[in-house]
Enzyme design. Structure first.
Site, mmCIF file in Angstrom:
data_model
loop_
_atom_site.group_PDB
_atom_site.id
_atom_site.type_symbol
_atom_site.label_atom_id
_atom_site.label_comp_id
_atom_site.label_asym_id
_atom_site.label_seq_id
_atom_site.Cartn_x
_atom_site.Cartn_y
_atom_site.Cartn_z
ATOM 1 N N GLY A 224 35.762 29.088 40.863
ATOM 2 C CA GLY A 224 36.061 30.397 40.288
ATOM 3 C C GLY A 224 35.484 31.528 41.119
ATOM 4 N N PHE A 225 36.066 32.701 40.946
ATOM 5 C CA PHE A 225 35.584 33.905 41.627
ATOM 6 C C PHE A 225 34.721 34.702 40.651
ATOM 7 C CE2 PHE A 225 36.227 38.464 42.717
ATOM 8 C CZ PHE A 225 35.557 38.455 43.930
ATOM 9 N N ARG B 178 33.810 36.240 53.583
ATOM 10 C CA ARG B 178 33.155 35.167 52.821
ATOM 11 C C ARG B 178 34.032 34.670 51.669
ATOM 12 N NH1 ARG B 178 28.057 37.745 54.132
ATOM 13 N NH2 ARG B 178 28.034 38.936 52.187
ATOM 14 N N THR C 109 32.827 37.979 39.414
ATOM 15 C CA THR C 109 33.099 39.414 39.619
ATOM 16 C C THR C 109 31.870 40.301 39.459
ATOM 17 O OG1 THR C 109 33.705 39.717 37.284
ATOM 18 C CG2 THR C 109 35.483 39.150 38.824
ATOM 19 N N TYR D 19 29.320 43.339 32.911
ATOM 20 C CA TYR D 19 29.447 43.738 34.315
ATOM 21 C C TYR D 19 30.029 45.139 34.480
ATOM 22 C CZ TYR D 19 29.002 38.634 34.844
ATOM 23 O OH TYR D 19 28.601 37.322 34.754
ATOM 24 N N ALA E 274 25.375 29.943 42.138
ATOM 25 C CA ALA E 274 25.467 28.644 42.821
ATOM 26 C C ALA E 274 25.001 28.726 44.269
ATOM 27 C CB ALA E 274 26.901 28.125 42.761
ATOM 28 N N LYS F 299 37.265 34.408 51.755
ATOM 29 C CA LYS F 299 38.215 33.475 52.385
ATOM 30 C C LYS F 299 37.532 32.155 52.748
ATOM 31 C CE LYS F 299 41.524 36.750 54.329
ATOM 32 N NZ LYS F 299 41.748 37.670 55.457
#
Length: 322
Positions: A20-21, A275, A23, A55, A218, A277
């Site tokens: 996952g990305f 990063r 945010t 956020y 992580a 990518k």
């Protein structure tokens, strides 16, 4: 393998993308950067986008998702979007309005996953971290089982496909799992997890209950003012760096791949296009079982995100062993 294809089944039958990305960005980063970073992430192949009310950038992330749907890069059903219920809204009557506010900001009809961000309740209101004159957190007293029932109602109403928790310890998970009349189990527990804090006991417990562990921080944690500045930098660890050389990858990719091979869903947080990518390449190689054991050996139960301002509350989760 590309990140779009690698998915993990949740206990309610839905699927979550394994990478996952994230945010989140520190306050000093302009909010507009969230738009560009999220677009870059979707272009790079990320389909799982991890958001939160806390956020303060859900509008921007929503704009990015919307623009990538409009330009034909993705359809809504390709995206797995998470939002989180903040500590100011744990009273049961505040849960649905909080989710509806996030949906409005994200410009979505539903999220794929809605999770309780933190088990400690603080005074309701606009301020995320309400403090008294002495600078102490103003806590609230809430029955988390009642909060969970309100989460279940949000799922039943179709506002979210799945519901889960974050930063819960074993005792708190058991409290929800053993709740009389439980309708929906939490599908996940999102916690800080990396080679210095590998959460092996909590991971085993979650697996035994068919709950997916999702890893935040992580890659260790950015050097933020609220992180102990003397703590070691994970990505500079000599063992991790040596392994990165061996596999001709970066230390960050080794740390991400480590989680994927343990069956942990992992979030990669970066606003740097190069990063972003690079992080999707975590699917392009495999660590040997020997190297997995070496990485297991790096554990030192080091928590970067201690959130000590909440420590005076009986539901502060990090006092227990796990």
């Amino acid at each position: 393998m590309d990140p779009k294809g690698w998915r993990v089944e949740l206990n309610d039958g839905h699927f979550i993308h394994a990478l996952g990305f994230g945010t989140y960005a520190p306050n000093e980063v302009p909010k507009s950067k969230a738009v560009e970073a999220t677009k870059s992430a979707i272009d790079a192949g990320f389909r799982h986008i991890d958001c939160a009310h806390l956020y303060d950038n859900e509008k921007e992330v929503g704009l990015a998702i919307r623009s990538k749907i409009q330009d034909g890069t993705v359809k809504r059903e390709d995206i797995f979007c998470t939002s989180k219920l903040w500590a100011t809204s744990l009273r049961l009557q505040l849960v649905r309005p909080a989710l509806e506010k996030s949906l409005k900001n994200l410009q979505l009809d539903y999220v794929d996953l809605y999770i309780i961000h933190f088990p400690v309740a603080v005074k309701p209101g606009e301020e995320h971290l309400p403090q008294d004159e002495q600078g102490r957190m103003i806590f609230d007293t809430v029955d988390l089982c009642a909060t969970w029932e309100a989460m279940e109602k949000c799922k039943d109403a179709g506002l979210t496909k799945s519901i889960g928790v974050s930063n819960f310890n074993r005792r708190q998970l058991e409290m929800i799992l053993n709740k009389p009349g439980l309708k929906h189990k939490p599908v996940c527990n999102q916690v800080e997890c990396h080679p210095y804090l590998n959460q092996s006991k909590l991971l085993d417990f979650c697996k035994s209950k068919d709950i997916v562990l999702v890893a935040y921080s992580a890659l260790g944690s950015q050097r933020e003012h609220w992180i102990d500045q003397s703590s070691p930098v994970l990505l500079e660890d000599p063992v991790l760096c040596a392994m990165a050389k061996k596999y001709k990858r970066t230390p960050a990719l080794i740390a991400l791949r480590y989680q994927l091979q343990r069956g942990v869903v992992v979030l990669a947080k970066s606003y740097n296009e190069k990063r972003i990518k690079e992080n999707v390449q975590a699917f392009g190689f495999q660590l040997t079982s020997e190297d997995m054991k070496v990485l297991d050996g790096l554990n030192r139960n080091l928590r970067y995100v201690t959130l000590e301002m909440f420590a005076g509350h009986p539901e502060y989760p990090f006092s227990d062993d796990y």
